[in-house]
Design a protein around this motif. Structure first.
Motif, PDB file in Angstrom:
ATOM      1  N   ASP A 120     -15.547  37.494  63.259  1.00  0.00           N
ATOM      2  CA  ASP A 120     -14.146  37.917  63.381  1.00  0.00           C
ATOM      3  C   ASP A 120     -13.975  39.384  62.978  1.00  0.00           C
ATOM      4  O   ASP A 120     -13.278  40.152  63.662  1.00  0.00           O
ATOM      5  CB  ASP A 120     -13.251  37.033  62.512  1.00  0.00           C
ATOM      6  CG  ASP A 120     -13.153  35.616  63.047  1.00  0.00           C
ATOM      7  OD1 ASP A 120     -13.476  35.409  64.237  1.00  0.00           O
ATOM      8  OD2 ASP A 120     -12.772  34.711  62.273  1.00  0.00           O
ATOM      9  N   LYS A 121     -14.607  39.763  61.886  1.00  0.00           N
ATOM     10  CA  LYS A 121     -14.525  41.161  61.445  1.00  0.00           C
ATOM     11  C   LYS A 121     -15.230  42.083  62.433  1.00  0.00           C
ATOM     12  O   LYS A 121     -14.790  43.218  62.659  1.00  0.00           O
ATOM     13  CB  LYS A 121     -15.141  41.315  60.052  1.00  0.00           C
ATOM     14  CG  LYS A 121     -14.320  40.693  58.946  1.00  0.00           C
ATOM     15  CD  LYS A 121     -12.963  41.363  58.845  1.00  0.00           C
ATOM     16  CE  LYS A 121     -12.088  40.723  57.793  1.00  0.00           C
ATOM     17  NZ  LYS A 121     -10.746  41.337  57.731  1.00  0.00           N
ATOM     18  N   LEU A 122     -16.326  41.592  63.015  1.00  0.00           N
ATOM     19  CA  LEU A 122     -17.039  42.404  63.993  1.00  0.00           C
ATOM     20  C   LEU A 122     -16.180  42.626  65.237  1.00  0.00           C
ATOM     21  O   LEU A 122     -16.172  43.729  65.813  1.00  0.00           O
ATOM     22  CB  LEU A 122     -18.350  41.707  64.376  1.00  0.00           C
ATOM     23  CG  LEU A 122     -19.346  42.508  65.217  1.00  0.00           C
ATOM     24  CD1 LEU A 122     -19.761  43.773  64.489  1.00  0.00           C
ATOM     25  CD2 LEU A 122     -20.567  41.662  65.551  1.00  0.00           C
ATOM     26  N   LEU A 290     -18.772  45.949  55.705  1.00  0.00           N
ATOM     27  CA  LEU A 290     -19.204  44.851  56.575  1.00  0.00           C
ATOM     28  C   LEU A 290     -20.718  44.740  56.597  1.00  0.00           C
ATOM     29  O   LEU A 290     -21.273  43.630  56.590  1.00  0.00           O
ATOM     30  CB  LEU A 290     -18.659  45.080  57.982  1.00  0.00           C
ATOM     31  CG  LEU A 290     -18.764  43.905  58.963  1.00  0.00           C
ATOM     32  CD1 LEU A 290     -18.039  42.688  58.405  1.00  0.00           C
ATOM     33  CD2 LEU A 290     -18.200  44.291  60.309  1.00  0.00           C
ATOM     34  N   LYS A 291     -21.394  45.856  56.617  1.00  0.00           N
ATOM     35  CA  LYS A 291     -22.855  45.840  56.574  1.00  0.00           C
ATOM     36  C   LYS A 291     -23.358  45.295  55.235  1.00  0.00           C
ATOM     37  O   LYS A 291     -24.308  44.504  55.177  1.00  0.00           O
ATOM     38  CB  LYS A 291     -23.377  47.256  56.800  1.00  0.00           C
ATOM     39  CG  LYS A 291     -24.886  47.374  56.718  1.00  0.00           C
ATOM     40  CD  LYS A 291     -25.310  48.816  56.914  1.00  0.00           C
ATOM     41  CE  LYS A 291     -26.808  48.967  56.689  1.00  0.00           C
ATOM     42  NZ  LYS A 291     -27.241  50.365  56.828  1.00  0.00           N
ATOM     43  N   ARG A 292     -22.689  45.712  54.153  1.00  0.00           N
ATOM     44  CA  ARG A 292     -23.073  45.208  52.837  1.00  0.00           C
ATOM     45  C   ARG A 292     -22.801  43.707  52.727  1.00  0.00           C
ATOM     46  O   ARG A 292     -23.560  42.972  52.094  1.00  0.00           O
ATOM     47  CB  ARG A 292     -22.284  45.964  51.761  1.00  0.00           C
ATOM     48  CG  ARG A 292     -22.741  45.684  50.336  1.00  0.00           C
ATOM     49  CD  ARG A 292     -24.154  46.142  50.129  1.00  0.00           C
ATOM     50  NE  ARG A 292     -24.619  45.884  48.760  1.00  0.00           N
ATOM     51  CZ  ARG A 292     -25.866  46.031  48.364  1.00  0.00           C
ATOM     52  NH1 ARG A 292     -26.786  46.433  49.222  1.00  0.00           N
ATOM     53  NH2 ARG A 292     -26.211  45.781  47.125  1.00  0.00           N
ATOM     54  N   ASN A 326     -31.153  34.441  63.372  1.00  0.00           N
ATOM     55  CA  ASN A 326     -30.738  34.481  64.771  1.00  0.00           C
ATOM     56  C   ASN A 326     -29.223  34.394  64.943  1.00  0.00           C
ATOM     57  O   ASN A 326     -28.724  34.531  66.062  1.00  0.00           O
ATOM     58  CB  ASN A 326     -31.398  33.333  65.544  1.00  0.00           C
ATOM     59  CG  ASN A 326     -32.899  33.536  65.686  1.00  0.00           C
ATOM     60  OD1 ASN A 326     -33.371  34.670  65.743  1.00  0.00           O
ATOM     61  ND2 ASN A 326     -33.645  32.453  65.736  1.00  0.00           N
ATOM     62  N   SER A 327     -28.496  34.151  63.856  1.00  0.00           N
ATOM     63  CA  SER A 327     -27.039  34.095  63.932  1.00  0.00           C
ATOM     64  C   SER A 327     -26.462  35.503  63.983  1.00  0.00           C
ATOM     65  O   SER A 327     -27.171  36.505  63.851  1.00  0.00           O
ATOM     66  CB  SER A 327     -26.476  33.331  62.728  1.00  0.00           C
ATOM     67  OG  SER A 327     -26.725  34.062  61.530  1.00  0.00           O
ATOM     68  N   ALA A 328     -25.149  35.588  64.172  1.00  0.00           N
ATOM     69  CA  ALA A 328     -24.483  36.905  64.201  1.00  0.00           C
ATOM     70  C   ALA A 328     -24.647  37.618  62.877  1.00  0.00           C
ATOM     71  O   ALA A 328     -24.797  38.849  62.834  1.00  0.00           O
ATOM     72  CB  ALA A 328     -23.004  36.720  64.539  1.00  0.00           C
ATOM     73  N   LEU A 329     -24.659  36.869  61.784  1.00  0.00           N
ATOM     74  CA  LEU A 329     -24.808  37.470  60.463  1.00  0.00           C
ATOM     75  C   LEU A 329     -26.152  38.161  60.306  1.00  0.00           C
ATOM     76  O   LEU A 329     -26.249  39.188  59.627  1.00  0.00           O
ATOM     77  CB  LEU A 329     -24.648  36.386  59.390  1.00  0.00           C
ATOM     78  CG  LEU A 329     -24.699  36.849  57.942  1.00  0.00           C
ATOM     79  CD1 LEU A 329     -23.431  37.617  57.578  1.00  0.00           C
ATOM     80  CD2 LEU A 329     -24.874  35.651  56.998  1.00  0.00           C
ATOM     81  N   GLY A 330     -27.164  37.625  60.932  1.00  0.00           N
ATOM     82  CA  GLY A 330     -28.503  38.184  60.778  1.00  0.00           C
ATOM     83  C   GLY A 330     -28.824  39.302  61.739  1.00  0.00           C
ATOM     84  O   GLY A 330     -29.957  39.791  61.765  1.00  0.00           O
TER      85      GLY A 330
END
Length: 777
Positions: A120-122, A290-292, A326-330
Motif C-alpha cells: 500500500d505504501k509502495l 519505507l526502505k528501512r 519473493n514477496s513484495a517486502l523482499g
C-alpha cells in the motif's frame, strides 16, 4: 544490544502497529521451548541419566527433503488479486505440534500484514512520484519561459541556465537492477554517498546547464522536450495558493478560487521552486523510512526463524525465507531506484549539481548530544541553588518581612523578578515533557514540524532554564544588597535598572539574528509567536495553537511585564506598584494583556471553523470566549473590591469557564473517558503502560483548575501574603499546563499512529485542468 530492543528502537513510531509482532512470536517460541524441556526432563530417568541422549528428530543435515517435510507454504489469491500466504505444518501429530501450528499461523498473519502495508505504501509513493515528475516538467518549462521570455522551443535546441530533469517513474531495465541484493543495499547506498562528494564530472560554474544536459548517467533521462514551446507544456497549468500569509489570506477572502493563472515572473518561479524542493525532501524521507521498514521486517523474519530452528530442532528457515524474499517486502529494488532518481533530480535541479550540498539537504545528520551541555546544566543548577539559599538567608538575616519598609520593597520588587521565575518554571516543565516524550516514543519533532537535527533535547532546555535562573537570581541578590546597604543609596538609579537590564538582555538574545544559542529554535519560536499574534490571518498549525495554549497559562507573567511599562514608562519607578493602579492606562493594559492569549486561541478556532466547517472548533472557540469573559469580570472585581454584584458575576463566569475547560482538557485534548474503550474510562491506545497515571492526571487537572478558580476569586490563606498566594497559584497553573502538554501531544501522536501519518503534507506548486476534470467525473 539484543535484536528485539534494536527492532523497537528503529521502528517508525507512527507505523509501530504495522511492523511484525516480534515479541508475540518470541512468546510462542518460549512456550515451545518450555514444552520441549519439560518432555525432555520426563524422558530422562535415573537409570538412563548416564546414557547418551539420542538426537532429536529433525536435526538432520540434509537439505531440501527434510525441510519440505516440515512446512508447506502456499500462495493464495485474495480480494482484488492480492496475494496472501498460508503455511501448513506437516508434523502436527508429533508432540508439541499444536504450539508450532500456532506459531506458523501467527507468522503468516504477520507476513500478510507487513506485506500488505508495504504494498500500500509502495503504491502511494508511485502515485506521488508520478505527481512530482509532472510537477518537474512544469517547473522546467516555467524556468525556460521566465528566464527566456521571448524564446520558444522551436527556436533553439539549447537553453541556457535551465536545469534538466528526469522521470521518477521510469521503468527499470534489467541492467539497472541486475545483481542487486537487498542485504547489500545499505552498504551500496553509503558507498554512493561517499564516492561522489564533488559535483558531477563535466559540471562547471561557467556553463552548469550544458554540463547537466549533456552528461551521461544511466540513471538520468530527460522527460522535457526542449524543442517544444514551453507554453504548450504550461497550457492548463495554474499556480496553487495556500493562503499561507496575511496578504494571501486577505486576497483569498475576496476570491473564490485558490488557484491563479501563471504570471511568468521571477517571484512566482522562486516560490514554486521552494515548495517543490520541500516536496522532494519530504518524499525522499518517506522513501528512506519505507526502505528501512522493509529491511527491519526482513531481519525480524530471519531472526525469528532462526530462533524457531534453535528451539524446535527442525530446519524450516530456508523454505519460509524463500517465500518472504519473493514477496513484495523482499524486493525493495523499486524503492532503491526511486531514491537514486530523486537524488539525481534533486542534485541537478535544486543544489546546482553539488552532490555534497544536495545530500546534506536530503539526509540531514541526526543531532549529537554534547557533554558540555550536561556539564553546564549541572554547573548552573548548583549556582541557582546557591543563589536561592543566599537570597533566603539575606531576607532572614535582615528580617525584611518584619519591617514595613522591607515588606513594601518586596511587594514592589518581587513582581519584576517573578516574570523570570515563571519563565524558568515553564522551561523546566517543557524539559520534563521532552524527557517523557522520548521515553514513551512520542514523535514530538514530527508533530511540531522541527527540522531534523535542530530540535532541542531536554538537557538543552534545562540548560536554558538554569542559565536564566542564574541571571535572574544574581540580579535579585544584587538588588537586595544595593537597596538595603547604606552604600547602595548612591547607586539607586543603577539598582532600579537591574530588572529592566535583565529583561532587555533576554529579549536581545531571543531575537538576535546571529548564529548563537540555538538560533533555529529561537527563530522557530519567534515565527510561531508572530503567527499567533497575526491570527486568524495565518492558517493554524499545531505549533501555533500549542504555543497560544502555553501563553494562556502565563497570565501572571504577562501582567508582570505590564509592571515594567508602569515603572519605567509612566515614571513610577520610585513609587512602585502602589501608584500603578491609579493610572487608567495601566488598568487597561492590566486587563488586555491577560486576555490576549485567549483571544488568539479564539481567532484560531474561528479560522479553523471557516476552513474545515467542523462545529467542534466553534465549541472550542466558545470555551475560550467564556474564559475571556471570566478573566475580564475577575479583573474588574479585583479593581472594584467590595462590590457583591461583581463577585457574583465573577463566581458564575469562573465556574462556567472552569467546567468547560476541564471537560475539554480530559475528553477532547487528552482523548480520555471514552465510553467503549477497552481500557475502562481511558482510550484504546495508551503510550504509558501504567494506567493509574492517567487517573492521577485527570484528578490533578480538576484540582488545579479549581485552584485557578480560587485565584480568580482571590481565596487565600490568612497566614500567607497575597502576593505569595498569587505566585503559588500561578506556578500551579504552569505545572498543570506542563502536565497537559504531555498528554495532549500523546493524543496527537496516537491520532497520527491511527492513520499511519508519519510525514508532513506538503502542498505542490502547480495544479492542472485535467485533474479538475477527473474530480468532476
Amino acid at each position: 544490544m539484543k535484536f528485539g530492543k534494536d527492532f523497537k528502537k528503529e521502528m517508525v513510531p507512527e507505523w509501530a502497529e504495522a511492523y511484525m509482532d516480534y515479541n508475540d512470536l518470541k512468546r510462542i517460541l518460549r512456550e515451545l521451548r518450555e514444552y520441549k524441556q519439560s518432555k525432555l526432563r520426563l524422558a530422562v530417568t535415573p537409570s538412563r541419566a548416564f546414557e547418551q541422549k539420542p538426537p532429536l528428530e529433525g536435526t538432520l543435515s540434509e537439505g531440501g527433503d527434510v525441510e519440505d517435510q516440515v512446512i508447506d507454504v502456499n500462495t493464495l489469491r485474495g480480494v482484488g488479486s492480492k496475494k496472501f500466504y498460508k503455511t501448513k505444518f506437516l508434523r502436527q501429530s508429533e508432540e508439541g505440534g499444536e504450539i508450532e501450528v500456532t506459531f506458523f499461523r501467527k507468522l503468516d498473519e504477520e507476513l500478510n500484514k507487513v506485506n500488505t502495508f508495504y504494498k500500500d505504501k509502495l503504491e502511494e509513493v508511485r502515485r506521488e512520484a508520478s505527481q512530482l515528475n509532472k510537477q518537474m516538467d512544469s517547473l522546467v518549462a516555467l524556468r525556460i519561459k521566465v528566464k527566456n521570455p521571448h524564446q520558444d522551443g522551436s527556436s533553439s535546441g539549447r537553453v541556457d541556465n535551465v536545469d534538466s530533469t528526469m522521470p521518477l517513474t521510469k521503468n527499470t531495465s534489467a541492467a539497472d537492477t541486475s545483481g542487486v541484493e537487498f542485504r547489500g543495499l545499505e552498504s551500496r547506498v553509503k558507498a554512493n554517498d561517499k564516492d561522489q562528494q564533488e559535483p558531477y564530472p563535466g559540471a562547471s560554474d561557467a556553463d552548469p546547464a550544458h554540463a547537466k544536459i549533456t552528461r551521461s548517467d544511466s540513471r538520468e533521462l530527460h522527460t522535457y522536450d526542449y524543442n517544444q514551446d514551453p507554453l504548450e507544456v504550461l497550457e492548463g497549468v495554474r499556480i496553487n495558493h495556500t493562503l499561507e500569509s496575511p496578504l494571501s489570506t486577505i486576497k483569498g477572502v475576496f476570491k473564490d478560487s485558490k488557484e491563479e493563472k501563471l504570471s511568468f515572473d521571477k517571484e512566482e518561479l522562486r516560490r514554486a521552486e521552494e515548495r517543490l524542493r520541500v516536496a522532494f525532501i519530504e518524499f525522499y524521507h518517506k522513501l528512506r523510512l519505507l526502505k528501512r521498514y522493509s529491511f527491519m521486517n526482513l531481519s525480524a523474519f530471519s531472526k525469528i526463524m532462526k530462533k524457531y530452528e534453535k528451539f524446535s530442532s527442525r530446519r524450516a528457515s530456508r523454505s519460509y525465507m524463500q517465500i518472504v524474499d519473493n514477496s513484495a517486502l523482499g524486493n525493495p529494488d523499486e524503492v532503491t531506484n526511486l531514491m537514486e532518481r530523486v537524488e539525481a533530480t534533486f542534485i541537478n535541479n535544486f543544489s546546482h549539481s553539488n552532490r555534497r550540498k544536495g545530500m546534506k539537504l536530503l539526509r540531514p545528520k541526526a543531532k549529537i548530544e554534547k557533554h558540555k551541555v550536561s556539564f553546564l546544566s549541572g554547573f548552573f543548577s548548583g549556582c541557582s541553588i546557591a543563589l536561592l539559599v543566599a537570597i533566603v538567608l539575606t531576607i532572614q538575616a535582615r528580617k525584611l518581612m518584619n519591617k514595613k519598609e522591607g515588606t513594601q520593597y518586596m511587594e514592589n520588587i518581587f513582581p519584576l523578578y517573578s516574570l523570570f521565575g515563571y519563565i524558568v518554571l515553564h522551561l523546566l516543565m517543557y524539559a520534563a515533557d521532552i524527557y517523557f516524550w522520548r521515553r514513551c516514543r512520542i514523535n514530538y519533532p514530527f508533530i511540531f514540524g522541527f527540522k531534523k537535527g535542530t530540535e532541542l533535547s531536554y538537557r538543552e532546555v534545562f540548560l536554558l532554564s538554569t542559565g536564566l535562573a542564574v541571571i535572574a537570581l544574581s540580579g535579585f541578590l544584587a538588588n537586595l544588597h544595593l537597596e538595603m546597604d547604606s552604600i547602595g543609596k548612591h547607586y539607586k538609579t543603577v539598582n532600579q535598572m537591574i530588572p529592566l537590564g535583565i529583561l532587555i538582555l533576554i529579549l536581545v538574545i531571543t531575537f538576535c539574528p546571529l548564529d548563537i544559542l540555538y538560533r533555529s529554535s529561537r527563530f522557530f519560536f519567534t515565527r510561531t509567536l508572530f503567527r499567533c499574534i497575526c491570527a486568524p490571518l495565518y492558517p493554524e498549525t499545531f505549533p501555533d495553537f500549542f504555543l497560544a495554549d502555553q501563553l494562556t497559562s502565563q497570565m501572571q507573567a504577562l501582567r508582570s511585564s505590564v509592571l515594567y511599562i508602569c515603572y519605567y514608562g509612566l515614571g513610577e519607578s520610585s513609587r512602585r506598584q502602589s501608584k500603578c493602579h491609579k493610572h487608567g492606562v495601566y488598568n487597561t493594559l492590566y486587563i488586555v494583556i491577560a486576555v490576549i492569549p485567549f483571544w488568539m486561541r479564539f481567532l484560531q478556532c474561528i479560522r479553523r471553523l471557516c476552513e474545515e466547517r467542523d462545529l467542534k472548533h466553534l465549541c472550542n472557540g466558545l470555551k475560550y470566549f467564556s474564559t475571556i469573559v471570566a478573566v475580564i469580570v475577575r479583573t474588574v472585581y479585583e479593581l472594584h473590591k467590595g462590590k457583591t454584584s461583581w463577585m457574583v458575576l465573577a463566581l458564575i463566569s469562573s465556574a462556567v469557564a472552569t467546567m468547560m475547560n476541564t471537560y475539554w482538557d480530559i475528553v477532547v485534548d487528552w482523548g480520555l473517558l471514552q465510553k467503549q474503550s477497552k481500557n475502562k474510562f481511558l482510550r484504546d491506545r495508551l503510550q504509558v503502560s501504567n494506567k493509574s497515571i492517567y487517573f492521577v492526571a485527570m484528578v490533578l487537572d480538576v484540582i488545579l483548575r479549581l485552584a485557578w478558580m480560587q485565584l480568580v476569586l482571590e481565596f487565600r490563606l490568612p497566614s500567607l501574603h497575597k502576593m505569595t498566594v498569587t505566585t503559588i497559584y500561578a506556578s500551579l497553573e504552569i505545572m498543570r499546563r506542563g502536565m497537559w502538554s504531555f498528554f495532549r501531544l500523546e493524543n496527537e501522536h496516537l491520532n497520527n499512529v491511527g492513520q499511519y501519518r508519519a510525514f508532513k503534507s506538503v502542498p505542490l506548486p502547480f495544479s492542472y485542468n485535467d485533474e479538475d476534470d477527473d474530480k468532476d467525473d
